[in-house]
Every structure is written in C-alpha cells, then in structure tokens.
Enzyme design. Structure first.
Site, PDB file in Angstrom:
ATOM      1  N   ASP A 219     -43.767 -47.375  42.214  1.00 27.78           N
ATOM      2  CA  ASP A 219     -44.598 -46.226  42.553  1.00 27.78           C
ATOM      3  C   ASP A 219     -43.852 -44.954  42.157  1.00 27.78           C
ATOM      4  O   ASP A 219     -42.810 -44.622  42.730  1.00 27.78           O
ATOM      5  CB  ASP A 219     -44.887 -46.222  44.056  1.00 27.78           C
ATOM      6  N   GLU A 245     -47.381 -47.270  39.414  1.00 28.70           N
ATOM      7  CA  GLU A 245     -48.405 -46.653  40.252  1.00 28.70           C
ATOM      8  C   GLU A 245     -48.275 -45.136  40.240  1.00 28.70           C
ATOM      9  O   GLU A 245     -47.180 -44.593  40.358  1.00 28.70           O
ATOM     10  CB  GLU A 245     -48.258 -47.186  41.677  1.00 28.70           C
ATOM     11  N   GLU A 271     -55.501 -44.091  45.000  1.00 29.38           N
ATOM     12  CA  GLU A 271     -55.443 -43.821  46.446  1.00 29.38           C
ATOM     13  C   GLU A 271     -55.977 -42.437  46.784  1.00 29.38           C
ATOM     14  O   GLU A 271     -56.386 -42.190  47.922  1.00 29.38           O
ATOM     15  CB  GLU A 271     -54.020 -43.966  46.972  1.00 29.38           C
ATOM     16  N   HIS A 321     -54.819 -50.358  48.956  1.00 23.05           N
ATOM     17  CA  HIS A 321     -53.781 -49.400  49.334  1.00 23.05           C
ATOM     18  C   HIS A 321     -53.785 -49.269  50.855  1.00 23.05           C
ATOM     19  O   HIS A 321     -54.813 -49.002  51.467  1.00 23.05           O
ATOM     20  CB  HIS A 321     -54.041 -48.030  48.699  1.00 23.05           C
TER      21      HIS A 321
END
Length: 397
Positions: A219, A245, A271, A321
């Site tokens: 991420d 991500e 997200e 998520h």
C-alpha cells in the site's frame, strides 16, 4: 412491518478515550522521489487520523421490535456522521418498510444528490443505515444476509494480514513469519511513509522471509506522482508483489490508467470511491486492475453489491477494504463476499485480535482461522452485541 426508529451512536475505545485523543492528527505519508530542493515538494496524501478507536453504529428498529445494526465508517468527526443519520436519513426512512432496502437506499441518496453530497459523510452515514436495514431484514425473515443476496459461493472467505508492523526490514520479516504461522497466505505492507527507495528493503526482507508461501501486497497510500509510481511499481515486480495499492492520489484517474498499462504488478484502488457512479469511469477507462470498495464508506451492502456486479461484467475482481471499526464492518463485507462470484480477498486489519471495538463487544466472536473468516450463518449479519459491553463504549447517543 414499518421502521419505527433510527438512532446513531458514537463508539469510542482504546487506551485514551479522552476528547483530546479523538481530535484529528495529521498522518505523514510519502513524498515524491522527484521532489527537489526548492521545487515540487507537496505532501498531497497527508491524512488525518484520531488518537483512539472510534466509529458510528446505527440501529434501525421496526414497529415489531426487530432491529438491525450497521456501521458508518467515522474515524474522524463522528458527530457529523451521527447528525446526518439523526437529522436527515432517519426522517427520510421512518415509517417505510425496512425490507425495501434498495428503494430506501435510492430515497436516501436522492435526498442530497443535487447538492453534490455523493461521497464523504453522506455516503458513510448511508452505509451505516443500509447495513442496518439488511441486518434487520435478515432477522425478520430468519435468514443470513448472504442468502438474501442470492446465496453463497463460499462459506469461508480468504483474508490477508494488513499492515505488517515493524520499524526495520528485519522486524517486518519476523512479523510476517508470525502471520504465516497463523495460517495467512497473503499479507500487505503499508509503505507510504518513507518513499520508494527506502521501501524496497522492507519488501525484499519480507519476500525473502516468506518465500513463495504468501502473496505480498504493498500500500503506497496515494503518495506518489506517475513517474515515481512507475519506478516503484517496476521495483515491486522484481519481488513478485501481487498488487500495489493507491500508488497515486485518488483524484488521479488518468495517472492510474497509465500505471495499469505499463506495469505487470496489479494496480488496486477504490477505498475513496463511492457508489456505482464513482467506480464506473475507473472501470470503463481501465484505470485499475482490482477494486477495493469499503462497505462502510461506499454506500453499504446495497451499493457495493452493484459495484461488485458491475466490475464482474468487466472481469475485474473486488477485494474488501476494511479499516478499524466494529465487527459489523467485517461481517457485512463477508456476506457480500460470500454472495458475489468475483470476490478475491478480504482485508484483516493487524488490530483484529486486539481491537477494543471488535470481538470484545460481541456475544460470540467472528471466527478467523488459518487465514480465513467464517461467514456468520445466523439471521441477518450473524453478529450479536453484548449490550453491556456496547454501552460501555457509547459516548454519545
């Protein structure tokens, strides 16, 4: 059956539950590696976080006494989310049939659509109400939500360990081995705080430790520009990273499209997106490989079901998520995961076993074994709160 009452309650727990701890603090994310002295040096991904665990729980009760719980993701300013539920969404749906979940979703959304409230507090509040309606519906008819959604493709859901902790590459590697021992076969490293060059040693250390026994995800937390993200992504490919991500800020759809075309590592994002309209241009523009809707942000079960189905039409998988909140967040994700064919994997926060708002508030805990969640099979979401423990965490009703 009619909706008699809608209430939102702010939950807060943790080592420090004082009002000061609930105030936002600015998180530090990565700066672009292209930043030069006196030049481009804007930290565009600094996000605010509270100093404790807090969220908003929504309870919808029918005139027959059946009730359901939902969660509205609210790590910051939960008072705003509560006000939206109490003063807008509740009055919109009181007196209506709670089983008409999709109709009620459209009524709530329509109430503010011309005013531009298509993300943020509005959608997070709607998520909580929508999830509560599905929970109530399932309890009213005696079926788990996944059955109401059309049946289950799976009764256990793959999960990945999110946020492998450690201040040094060695510590991350050691903690990654601990997740392997727990049965996880996938894990994600949060690497948005130090830039690409400093991040790669962490990836290398974890990959060398786990070998081919686990998928790795990274991420980047939206901290890079396109050039830097391309360099970072190519370096990740050398260590067999499954997805990167949020490599870019969530507003940069064209940049994400360039990354998808140029990289072999999958680009995952979503997200920060809400409802089917938020995801549609990203899907049709081929600006992502994997979507990451958050069920407590994007509009609840109703919205995420449409998002997942739309993605499936383009042969795109979705991964749930999940951030820190109650087990309602996880349970709702599990039911949708069970009922959709293109589901990939669910996030399991590193705080799952210690979260004071998690299993500690339930009569029976959510089951996580061998890196998989068991989909609850009791009516509704299948989670029941210990009401005394729940009341102890309520700071405002």
């Amino acid at each position: 059956m009619r909706i008699a009452h809608v209430e939102a309650m702010i939950l807060r727990a943790g080592e420090d539950t004082s009002p000061a701890a609930a105030r936002p603090r600015m998180g530090t994310m990565s700066r672009s590696a292209r930043a030069l002295d006196g030049g481009y040096d804007i930290d565009r991904s600094r996000a605010a976080y509270p100093g404790c665990a807090q969220t908003v729980l929504v309870r919808v009760t029918s005139d027959e006494g059946v009730f359901g719980y939902g969660e509205a993701h609210a790590p910051l300013a939960p008072e705003v989310t509560k006000a939206v539920v109490d003063n807008l969404l509740g009055p919109v749906i009181v007196g209506q049939d709670p089983r008409a979940v999709d109709v009620l979703w459209e009524r709530m959304y329509t109430s503010m659509r011309i005013r531009g409230h298509r993300t943020g507090f509005m959608m997070e509040a709607m998520s909580g109400v929508d999830i509560a309606l599905w929970d109530l519906f399932g309890k009213a008819v005696g079926l788990p939500v996944c059955r109401l959604l059309g049946g289950g493709y799976r009764d256990r859901v793959n999960a990945y360990a999110s946020g492998v902790p450690g201040a040094t590459p060695k510590e991350r590697a050691e903690n990654a081995l601990g997740y392997l021992d727990e049965g996880f076969t996938a894990m994600k490293l949060g690497l948005g705080g130090q830039g690409p060059q400093a991040s790669i040693p962490f990836v290398r250390a974890v990959r060398e430790a786990v070998g081919d026994r686990a998928h790795l995800m990274v991420d980047a937390q939206g901290g890079y520009d396109v050039h830097t993200a391309l360099t970072f992504g190519r370096a990740l490919e050398e260590w067999d990273v499954y997805w990167v991500e949020d490599p870019l800020p969530p507003e940069d759809m064209s940049g994400h499209k360039k990354l998808v075309a140029a990289l072999d590592v999958a680009v995952a994002t979503g997200e920060a997106l809400c409802a089917r309209w938020g995801f549609r241009p990203w899907i049709t523009s081929e600006a992502l490989d994997i979507i990451l809707p958050d069920i407590c942000r994007a509009g609840g079960i109703s919205a995420c079901r449409k998002i997942a189905n739309m993605a499936d039409a383009f042969n795109i998988p979705w991964a749930g998520h999940v951030s820190m909140g109650t087990c309602v967040h996880i349970a709702a994700t599990l039911h949708l995961a069970a009922a959709t064919p293109n589901f990939l994997i669910c996030e399991c926060p590193s705080s799952f076993r210690t979260n004071p708002l998690g299993n500690a508030l339930l009569e029976e805990p959510l089951i996580l074994e061998d890196g998989k969640f068991t989909v609850p099979q009791r009516p509704g979401l299948g989670v029941a709160f210990d009401e005394e423990a729940l009341r102890a965490c309520v700071v405002q009703k």
